[in-house]
Design a protein around this motif. Structure first.
Motif, PDB file in Angstrom:
ATOM      1  N   MET A   1       0.829  -1.190   0.000  1.00  0.00           N
ATOM      2  CA  MET A   1       0.000   0.000   0.000  1.00  0.00           C
ATOM      3  C   MET A   1       0.876   1.258   0.000  1.00  0.00           C
ATOM      4  O   MET A   1       0.622   2.172  -0.768  1.00  0.00           O
ATOM      5  CB  MET A   1      -0.925  -0.038   1.228  1.00  0.00           C
ATOM      6  CG  MET A   1      -1.805   1.139   1.355  1.00  0.00           C
ATOM      7  SD  MET A   1      -3.273   0.890   0.385  1.00  0.00           S
ATOM      8  CE  MET A   1      -4.290   2.124   1.046  1.00  0.00           C
ATOM      9  N   ARG A   2       1.882   1.287   0.845  1.00  0.00           N
ATOM     10  CA  ARG A   2       2.771   2.452   0.926  1.00  0.00           C
ATOM     11  C   ARG A   2       3.536   2.641  -0.382  1.00  0.00           C
ATOM     12  O   ARG A   2       3.695   3.763  -0.854  1.00  0.00           O
ATOM     13  CB  ARG A   2       3.736   2.276   2.090  1.00  0.00           C
ATOM     14  CG  ARG A   2       4.617   3.484   2.313  1.00  0.00           C
ATOM     15  CD  ARG A   2       5.410   3.320   3.608  1.00  0.00           C
ATOM     16  NE  ARG A   2       6.127   4.522   3.928  1.00  0.00           N
ATOM     17  CZ  ARG A   2       7.362   4.781   3.533  1.00  0.00           C
ATOM     18  NH1 ARG A   2       8.005   3.916   2.781  1.00  0.00           N
ATOM     19  NH2 ARG A   2       7.964   5.889   3.878  1.00  0.00           N
ATOM     20  N   ASP A   3       4.016   1.548  -0.976  1.00  0.00           N
ATOM     21  CA  ASP A   3       4.745   1.630  -2.235  1.00  0.00           C
ATOM     22  C   ASP A   3       3.856   2.182  -3.347  1.00  0.00           C
ATOM     23  O   ASP A   3       4.308   2.959  -4.184  1.00  0.00           O
ATOM     24  CB  ASP A   3       5.289   0.259  -2.651  1.00  0.00           C
ATOM     25  CG  ASP A   3       6.405  -0.223  -1.738  1.00  0.00           C
ATOM     26  OD1 ASP A   3       7.029   0.636  -1.079  1.00  0.00           O
ATOM     27  OD2 ASP A   3       6.644  -1.429  -1.686  1.00  0.00           O
ATOM     28  N   GLU A   4       2.604   1.775  -3.333  1.00  0.00           N
ATOM     29  CA  GLU A   4       1.669   2.255  -4.349  1.00  0.00           C
ATOM     30  C   GLU A   4       1.417   3.758  -4.184  1.00  0.00           C
ATOM     31  O   GLU A   4       1.358   4.490  -5.163  1.00  0.00           O
ATOM     32  CB  GLU A   4       0.343   1.491  -4.253  1.00  0.00           C
ATOM     33  CG  GLU A   4      -0.615   1.824  -5.360  1.00  0.00           C
ATOM     34  CD  GLU A   4      -1.855   0.953  -5.315  1.00  0.00           C
ATOM     35  OE1 GLU A   4      -2.907   1.464  -5.717  1.00  0.00           O
ATOM     36  OE2 GLU A   4      -1.765  -0.203  -4.891  1.00  0.00           O
ATOM     37  N   THR A   5       1.293   4.219  -2.955  1.00  0.00           N
ATOM     38  CA  THR A   5       1.098   5.644  -2.691  1.00  0.00           C
ATOM     39  C   THR A   5       2.297   6.443  -3.162  1.00  0.00           C
ATOM     40  O   THR A   5       2.147   7.496  -3.804  1.00  0.00           O
ATOM     41  CB  THR A   5       0.859   5.886  -1.185  1.00  0.00           C
ATOM     42  OG1 THR A   5      -0.286   5.152  -0.780  1.00  0.00           O
ATOM     43  CG2 THR A   5       0.648   7.355  -0.890  1.00  0.00           C
ATOM     44  N   ILE A   6       3.482   5.960  -2.874  1.00  0.00           N
ATOM     45  CA  ILE A   6       4.704   6.637  -3.309  1.00  0.00           C
ATOM     46  C   ILE A   6       4.757   6.684  -4.830  1.00  0.00           C
ATOM     47  O   ILE A   6       5.102   7.712  -5.422  1.00  0.00           O
ATOM     48  CB  ILE A   6       5.954   5.945  -2.723  1.00  0.00           C
ATOM     49  CG1 ILE A   6       6.002   6.174  -1.214  1.00  0.00           C
ATOM     50  CG2 ILE A   6       7.223   6.459  -3.386  1.00  0.00           C
ATOM     51  CD1 ILE A   6       7.060   5.376  -0.495  1.00  0.00           C
TER      52      ILE A   6
END
Length: 87
Positions: A1-6
């Motif tokens: 999820m965090r990687d996708e946001t970045i």
């Protein structure tokens, strides 16, 4: 999820930088920071205006459509900024 946001933020900034560069090429201007700021703000302005005016680009490529929308918004932002600054 965090990687996708970045990834989404990076893509947004890249599209903003491209749109800012294109806008400065059309109406004049220089500097990477200026490109990025006018392009990112232009992304919001273009997206809002196209939505309100119900403008839908007949382009199948979503990236190209977003760049064009953002560039139109960035051109508007640059012109308004120049009018306010008196240039």
């Amino acid at each position: 999820m965090r990687d996708e946001t970045i990834r989404h933020v990076v893509v947004f900034l890249v599209i903003g930088a491209i749109a800012g560069w294109l806008a400065s090429w059309i109406v004049g201007g220089e500097g990477l920071l200026t490109y990025l700021i006018s392009g990112v703000i232009g992304s919001f302005v273009g997206g809002y205006l196209f939505s309100v005016l119900k403008i839908r680009l007949p382009i199948a490529n979503i990236w190209l459509s977003q760049i064009i929308t953002s560039t139109v918004g960035a051109i508007i932002v640059v012109i308004i900024a120049r009018l306010i600054a008196g240039h």
